[in-house]
Every structure is written in structure tokens, then in C-alpha cells.
Design a protein around this motif. Sequence first.
Motif, short mmCIF file in Angstrom:
data_model
loop_
_atom_site.label_atom_id
_atom_site.label_comp_id
_atom_site.label_asym_id
_atom_site.label_seq_id
_atom_site.Cartn_x
_atom_site.Cartn_y
_atom_site.Cartn_z
N UNK A 48 33.51 36.37 36.18
CA UNK A 48 34.14 37.22 35.11
C UNK A 48 34.82 38.01 35.79
N UNK A 49 36.07 38.52 34.85
CA UNK A 49 36.98 39.71 35.21
C UNK A 49 37.16 40.53 33.98
N UNK A 50 37.48 41.68 34.40
CA UNK A 50 37.98 42.76 33.07
C UNK A 50 39.40 42.77 33.53
N UNK A 51 39.93 42.70 32.35
CA UNK A 51 41.56 43.23 32.71
C UNK A 51 42.09 43.83 31.49
N UNK A 52 41.28 44.62 30.83
CA UNK A 52 41.50 45.65 29.74
C UNK A 52 41.88 45.14 28.66
N UNK A 53 41.79 43.50 28.35
CA UNK A 53 41.77 43.20 27.03
C UNK A 53 40.66 43.24 25.89
N UNK A 54 39.58 43.49 26.74
CA UNK A 54 38.17 43.47 25.94
C UNK A 54 37.13 44.35 26.81
N UNK A 55 36.28 45.31 26.41
CA UNK A 55 35.42 45.96 27.29
C UNK A 55 34.06 45.19 27.57
N UNK A 56 33.87 44.23 26.58
CA UNK A 56 32.92 43.20 26.87
C UNK A 56 33.25 41.81 27.34
N UNK A 63 26.48 35.02 31.97
CA UNK A 63 26.78 36.28 32.45
C UNK A 63 27.64 36.85 31.56
N UNK A 64 27.38 38.39 31.57
CA UNK A 64 28.43 39.27 30.86
C UNK A 64 28.55 40.50 31.47
#
Lengths: 114, 116
Positions: A48-56, A63-64
Motif C-alpha cells: 500500500x501507499x500513502x499519498x495524502x489523499x486519505x489517512x487510512x 492490510x491497511x
Amino acid sequence: AQSVTQLDSHVSVSEGTPVLLRCNYSSSYSPSLFWYVQHPNKGLQLLLKYTSAATLVKGINGFEAEFKKSETSFHLTKPSAHMSDAAEYFCVVRTYSGNTPLVFGKGTRLSVIA
Amino acid sequence: DTEVTQTPKHLVMGMTNKKSLKCEQHMGHRAMYWYKQKAKKPPELMFVYSYEKLSINESVPSRFSPECPNSSLLNLHLHALQPEDSALYLCASSQDPTSLSYNEQFFGPGTRLTVL
């Protein structure tokens, strides 16, 4: 400079119990964060990746991860571990300066006990 | 096609041999990477190619020589390696090396290299 710290080198859980792999980051910018998984003698697969669109952020295989700016954390969770989840997990931050595009944590080895 | 392929899967070579590792992607990615990974360690970046030009060389010894013949192919030429060069060599690609967006890397399965 950007960096990540994976707080546990090894985590062991029983099959069917929750998984928590911890990662703290340091970044001068709004970070891009990733979790990769590596099974023995295999390449790395993006979970997974975090790109500032959603915190979860929801990833593959159940997986999350939740981005918490106040705690500078990006912990990986799964409600119920499966034997096939046994692998090495890397928390990674993308850098915007210097030469190295990605900075890897040292990895957390997840063992799943039947 | 959303994968990165690497050949060979395994390679055993002597210290005087010359061999090459090959990496291929058909995702239209314009950045390609070589990493070296020792057992129980994270990958270490070796080289980055951006638009088929070498943009990063992380002080890698000259016995490792990268080559990017076109936007889909990446080679790593090996010559006069040492036993400590034994490792898993991973290739990766990403979409746009100049982008400040998330731009994740896609990894191949790796080549397990043993130097005798």
C-alpha cells in the motif's frame, strides 16, 4: 532529510490474530510512504501507499495502514493473520532531495504460528 | 503487463568471469533502478537510470557496469567480482523520475548471484 524507523525487527503472531507492524517516519516535507512485502527469495511487492489523499490506506491481502501526522507514524495492520503473511516487511519513505529516491526501513520479519 | 522481469533467476560465477544480468519492463516507465540486497537487510540502491541516462551511481565499484539500451531494458554487466558481491540483485522501475508525486517503484523477482 527523510528517514523511517521500524520499531520491531521481528514480530510473531498466531494465525487468526491481529498483526501490527510499527513504523515511524521523519520528513521535512509532506511524505509519500509505502509498505512493501518480501517473501523469502522473492522481489518486493507493494502492499500500500500513502499519498495524502486519505489517512487510512487500504492495501492488498487485507492490510491497511493509518498515517498519523501528530505521531509521525504509519503503522501496518491486518485484522487476522494468515500463514501466507509470513515474510519481511519494509516501511519506505520517498525523498525529494539528495540522490536516493526511496529510503528503506531496516525491515520487520513477521512470523505466523499455526 | 504490470511486471518487471529479471534473468537469470540464479547465477554462479567465478571471480574471473564476465556475466550480465538483464531486466525488462513494458509499463512505459522512464526510471529504472538496480539494487543490491544482502541477507536480512533492506535493498541498497546502486544505480538509477532516468530517461535512459545514468542519473545516480551510489559509488558502486567499477566491476559493476550498468547499461540501458532502451527505455524497456536494463542490464548490469559483471566482471572480476569478489565473493562479498554475492547477493540478491533487484531491478525496479517507476513511472516518471521527475515527478514529485508518490511514484512507487515496481520490483522484479531478483537474480540470486553467488561469486565463488
